[in-house]
Design a protein around this motif. Structure first.
Motif, short mmCIF file in Angstrom:
data_model
loop_
_atom_site.label_atom_id
_atom_site.label_comp_id
_atom_site.label_asym_id
_atom_site.label_seq_id
_atom_site.Cartn_x
_atom_site.Cartn_y
_atom_site.Cartn_z
N PRO A 1 -50.30 26.07 13.27
CA PRO A 1 -48.92 26.54 13.08
C PRO A 1 -48.60 27.01 11.67
O PRO A 1 -47.95 28.04 11.49
CB PRO A 1 -48.09 25.31 13.45
CG PRO A 1 -48.94 24.53 14.36
CD PRO A 1 -50.35 24.74 13.88
N GLN A 2 -49.07 26.28 10.65
CA GLN A 2 -48.69 26.67 9.28
C GLN A 2 -49.40 27.96 8.85
O GLN A 2 -48.87 28.73 8.06
CB GLN A 2 -48.96 25.54 8.29
CG GLN A 2 -50.39 25.10 8.15
CD GLN A 2 -50.74 23.98 9.11
OE1 GLN A 2 -50.11 23.82 10.15
NE2 GLN A 2 -51.74 23.18 8.76
N SER B 1 -55.19 24.46 4.30
CA SER B 1 -55.08 25.55 5.26
C SER B 1 -54.15 26.66 4.79
O SER B 1 -54.27 27.79 5.21
CB SER B 1 -54.60 25.02 6.62
OG SER B 1 -53.30 24.48 6.48
N VAL B 2 -53.18 26.32 3.91
CA VAL B 2 -52.24 27.35 3.46
C VAL B 2 -52.60 27.88 2.08
O VAL B 2 -51.79 28.52 1.42
CB VAL B 2 -50.79 26.83 3.49
CG1 VAL B 2 -50.34 26.59 4.92
CG2 VAL B 2 -50.65 25.55 2.68
N ARG C 1 -47.25 30.50 10.34
CA ARG C 1 -45.95 30.49 9.69
C ARG C 1 -45.97 31.26 8.36
O ARG C 1 -45.05 32.00 8.05
CB ARG C 1 -45.52 29.04 9.44
CG ARG C 1 -44.45 28.86 8.42
CD ARG C 1 -43.13 28.47 9.03
NE ARG C 1 -42.08 28.44 8.03
CZ ARG C 1 -40.88 28.94 8.18
NH1 ARG C 1 -40.56 29.53 9.30
NH2 ARG C 1 -39.98 28.85 7.22
N HIS C 2 -47.03 31.04 7.59
CA HIS C 2 -47.10 31.70 6.29
C HIS C 2 -47.84 33.04 6.37
O HIS C 2 -48.22 33.59 5.34
CB HIS C 2 -47.76 30.78 5.26
CG HIS C 2 -46.93 29.57 4.95
ND1 HIS C 2 -45.77 29.65 4.22
CD2 HIS C 2 -47.08 28.27 5.28
CE1 HIS C 2 -45.24 28.43 4.12
NE2 HIS C 2 -46.02 27.58 4.75
#
Lengths: 338, 329, 296
Positions: free
Chosen positions: A128-129, A184-185, A132-133
């Motif tokens: 999801p992240q 992950s981001v 999202r980013h």
């Protein structure tokens, strides 16, 4: 304490993350009439972390190190003082800029068993992240990235793991997933809060090495919060150590220098508690006779240097005047006696 | 101290809201009782004006005034303890009816709650100490089942068998009117004879919940380290059982006592009706069926006040029993 | 197509077979499930096969003992008690189900909102919840029902929910508060996930078991309040309802009690069975959701 360089009206910080007179107070209620009291978990702390630095924040439990970590990440609001990210106060950023900071500052929490949602598969902890980013263009690319992340933290083949529930992982595997989740981001700054304290000793080194490697490969700045000076020394071998006591940072410096020659009496006391493999250093070091082994309660504010109730070298000034961090050689120390 | 002041403010606010709620329910809802009563009087041949005066005299509020003035008058009356005059019992102040009814409800509920709580704690601790034995399984099963039975259903069954079929207990009422009230053995035993079935209905349907809660609390306390330390220190079983385990297991149960009292007031409406036991709950339903709205309003307010007060006391008790430090958020 | 089938069988296994296996392992769970299924069938299929119209009065057949024609006998008006029981179950189950649905939804919404938002929203919602908690539920129900006098089942369910949501809402709030402190929620926040994601993907799935089990308790509570209301004769008599049967039994007490017991005992036993069945089922569901409770 840090000299501000003011250029054209703007404060320029040489640090990636910086704390200025950062303070956090908690309200507590006491006794049967629930009378209120304030506890200062972090007390006007100022220090900076340079980009790419690996720094370990060391202190006993309850000294406010976790609170400081969360303040730096913008997860809780400070009571007063500022947190600067690339020289800018994070609580004054625009919505968009804050989101950018949010992505760039991540946490690795201390309990791997609690850091993954037990009702969700690992894919839900990673994908999801990324979406999202907008780090990946679509679901399939995000999944591919998630697989790469799992591979990177040593969970291979990743296809075997991505659709598992956390309950089917061991503690060490969970901590690897948590690290994958944090990176992950693609953050610039990671606070690892006691990230290895819940793991078996044999696993600790592995995880610490992995974080160290990720820090170097991805040029991520790491702040490792720990109560264990040994862990701090191992992790920040090329970096710095900051020592915290009851809401204050009492000493910051290059790791090896601090280990070889601690200046603050509290650092000395902490060091005396860990065994040293090098007999030369061991012989040089003497244990210091603390006046009391109990950490005083924060419910009543302590005047002067907070360590004076336990410090064997305390002089009159220590009870009255709070020592500021001063530059001693290559190092910052908050003690009247240095 | 600030905490107690805060509690008192909450208490007053709650009561104020209950008062206001009653006012608006009775005065402003479509088909509200005031309009219905005025219509009733008009059908009996009164003029609109006369009918309104009649109704106003029952409530002792002038209903020709604007609503907010009525509301102020209503608040003033309540503060003075004037709840108006009953419609069915012509001319009798509602406050007097309540003063007759309330002691019976309090009598019934206090005995039921005390018996249920004490019995529940004893049996719950017993079951916890004998856990996974046959005795424990029996007690737990009994508790689960009785806890699920609605109190009024059990009351009906009791009424049917003990009063109608076997005629062991009286079917209705709080006492035999032929026996003069007083501190005589005859009177007191008669009162208890009448109260037995209502109390049993309450007791059996509530004791299970206390047993289960106490059993759970005791088991979790038994797992705590300080109990193991106490055992290791060689303290006697009984001493550990009472002064260590019992105390720590009961504290959380005290807070639930307040909620239980609230539920029992609700239940007493049904139980009192089944046994025609003339307490507050009985008059509440009676006033509703008889459309005696001043009486209904009085009964509702007094029930609310009772629950608010018992909550307050439970809160104080808890603060007293558990003076730990908490982080405020 | 093959994929759809695979997903369906997987879902079926996870949502039906596995829980069923655990429920059927315990005697209580089996008993509870059978009871609940029995009454569900009674309320849904039952009315289709009833031979007597429970609302027609036939005084020539009044107060008959059980026979092949009338398995549970007849009441004072010559109505078949079994038929009344079956038609009545429809009403009881439907209204209670809707009530449970409203109660749990409202409680979940307010509880999560309050616990997650914190600050002023939380303080305001806590104050409202505390007040609703103190107002005596059943008496308020009586007052409102007497003023509204509705026979609309949905409206009746709404009235029954007026105070019932508060205790559950408080419990869900405290669950949310403790979940909000969990590290996976903190991580999600730190990763920049929006509140919607955190509420629906991180918090809600973790309290879902709790909500379902409390939904069953809301159901039992609704049965209690609803039947009680009808028993006191405070809800309109339009519909057939177990409470109405109890009310008649009470009103015709004394004189007729000794002659016909079924008119009282039949609804009483049905209510007890249904309540006990639901409680057993919920206990067994707790084992489904919480593997640590499973024995053996």
């Amino acid at each position: 304490m840090w000299k501000d360089r003011v250029i054209g009206g703007e404060i320029i910080s040489e640090y990636l993350m910086e704390a200025r007179k950062l303070t956090k107070e908690f309200e507590v209620s006491v006794g049967m009439f629930k009378s209120r009291a304030k506890i200062r978990a972090v007390d006007e702390v100022s220090f900076g972390i340079k980009e790419g630095e690996q720094i370990a924040l060391v202190g006993e439990s309850g000294c406010g190190k976790s609170t400081l970590g969360r303040l730096l990440l913008g997860l809780i609001k400070p009571s007063s003082g500022q947190i600067l990210y690339k020289g800018r106060n994070i609580w004054r950023l625009s919505r968009k800029e804050f989101e950018e900071f949010r992505r760039n500052a991540q946490i690795i929490p201390q309990n791997p068993y609690d850091a993954l949602n037990p009702t969700k598969k690992l894919s839900a902890a990673l994908i999801p992240q990324i979406l999202r980013h907008k780090i990946a263009k679509g679901r399939s690319e995000a999944r591919k990235m998630a697989l790469d992340l799992l591979e990177m933290v040593g969970l291979s083949p990743p296809e075997d793991f991505i659709d598992r529930y956390p309950s089917r992982l061991s503690g060490g595997q969970m901590q690897r997933v948590v690290i994958a989740r944090a990176i992950s981001v693609k953050p610039q700054f990671i606070v690892a809060d006691e990230a290895v304290s819940m793991l078996d000793a044999s696993l600790r080194v592995e995880i610490l090495d992995m974080m160290h490697k990720i820090g170097e490969e991805l040029k991520t700045t790491f702040l490792l919060i720990t109560h264990d000076l040994g862990v701090a020394r191992y992790f920040a071998k090329n970096g710095k150590i900051a020592i915290m006591y009851l809401g204050d940072i009492v000493e910051i410096g290059e790791t090896e220098e601090i280990i070889r020659n601690p200046l603050h009496p509290y650092t000395k006391a902490l060091l005396a508690a860990i065994p040293v493999p090098d007999p030369k250093i061991a012989r040089e070091r003497k244990s210091i006779p603390l006046k009391s082994i109990d950490v005083p309660s924060l419910l009543k504010p302590i005047s002067g240097c907070k360590f004076h109730t336990r410090c064997p070298y305390a002089i009159e000034d220590c009870e009255k005047i709070k020592p500021e961090l001063r530059l001693v050689g290559n190092r910052w120390v908050a003690c009247h006696l240095t | 101290m600030r905490w107690i002041v805060k509690r008192i403010i909450t208490l007053l606010t709650t009561f104020y809201i209950a008062i206001t709620l009653t006012f608006f329910l009775i005065r402003l809802m479509p088909g509200n009782p005031i309009d219905v009563m005025i219509n009733q009087y008009m059908q009996q041949g009164m003029s609109m004006e006369q009918a309104r005066i009649m109704v106003s005299s029952l409530y002792q509020i002038d209903f020709s005034k604007p609503v907010w003035e009525q509301y102020i008058e209503y608040l003033q009356l309540i503060i003075r303890g004037n709840l108006g005059v009953s419609y069915i019992y012509t001319g009798v102040p509602v406050a007097r009816i309540i003063s007759y009814a309330l002691p019976w409800t309090v009598f019934l509920l206090s005995i039921s709650i005390t018996l249920s709580f004490v019995l529940g704690i004893i049996l719950g601790m017993f079951a916890a100490y004998r856990r996974n034995t046959k005795a424990d399984h029996t007690i737990t099963l009994f508790s689960t089942i009785t806890n699920a039975i609605p109190n009024y259903v059990l009351a009906l069954i009791f009424l049917f068998f003990f009063a109608c079929v076997w005629k062991i207990f009286p079917m209705r009422g709080t006492r035999d009117p032929r026996i003069p009230p007083g501190f005589t053995l005859e009177f007191i035993s008669n009162v208890f004879h009448h109260a037995t079935l209502p109390i049993l209905s309450f007791l059996i349907t509530t004791v299970g919940s206390w047993i289960l809660q106490m059993r759970g609390a005791t088991i979790s306390v038994l797992g705590e380290d300080y109990i193991k330390v106490a055992e290791a220190r060689g303290l006697k079983g009984k001493r550990i059982m009472f002064s260590y385990v019992g105390r720590n297991a009961i504290i959380p149960l005290f807070t639930r006592l307040a909620i239980a009292i609230g539920y029992m007031f609700s239940g007493s409406v049904l139980i009192e009706n089944i046994f025609t036991y003339t307490g507050i709950g009985y008059y509440l339903t009676y006033s509703v069926t008889a459309r005696d709205y001043p009486l209904m309003q009085g009964c509702f307010l007094i029930t609310t006040l009772a629950i608010i007060l018992s909550n307050f006391i439970a809160d104080l008790l808890y603060g007293f029993l558990d003076p730990r430090v908490r982080i405020e958020r | 197509m093959v994929q759809v089938k695979e997903i369906l069988t997987k879902a079926l296994k996870k949502l039906v077979y596995d829980p069923l296996k655990i429920i059927l392992k315990s005697r209580r769970g089996t008993f509870g499930l059978i009871i609940v299924l029995f009454f569900t069938l009674m309320a849904t299929v039952g009315p289709l096969i009833v031979r007597y119209d429970p609302s027609t009065v036939n005084l020539s057949e009044a107060l008959q003992p059980p026979s092949l024609k009338h398995p549970l006998g007849t009441d004072w008006f010559g109505r078949d008690i079994l038929a009344m029981l079956i038609i009545g179950s429809q009403d009881v189950l439907f209204v209670s189900f809707v009530t449970a649905l409203i109660t749990t939804s409202v409680a979940t919404f307010i509880g999560i909102l309050s616990g997650y938002m914190g600050g002023k929203v939380d303080s305001a919602l806590v104050a409202v919840t505390d007040i609703v908690l103190t107002i005596p539920g059943f008496p308020l129900l009586i007052v409102i029902a007497s003023v509204l006098r509705t026979s609309n089942p949905i409206l009746l369910a709404a009235i029954l929910s007026i105070t019932a949501w508060a205790p559950l809402s408080r419990a869900i709030r405290s669950q949310t508060l403790s979940l909000r402190e969990r590290e996976f929620v903190e991580m999600a926040k730190c990763l920049g996930m929006p509140s919607i994601h955190i509420i629906f993907s991180e918090i809600l799935p973790n309290i879902m078991p709790y909500i379902i089990i409390n939904g069953i308790f809301a159901f039992t509570g609704a049965i209690y309040a609803q039947v009680g209301l009808f028993m006191l004769g405070l809800a309109p008599y339009k519909s057939q309802n177990w409470g109405v049967m109890l009310n008649l039994a009470v009103n015709y007490a004394g004189a007729v009690f000794s002659i016909r017991q079924a008119s009282l005992l039949a609804p009483a036993i049905c209510i007890i069975l249904l309540q006990v069945g639901l409680v057993f089922l919920s206990g067994s569901l707790e084992e489904v959701f919480n593997p640590r409770l499973r024995s053996g």
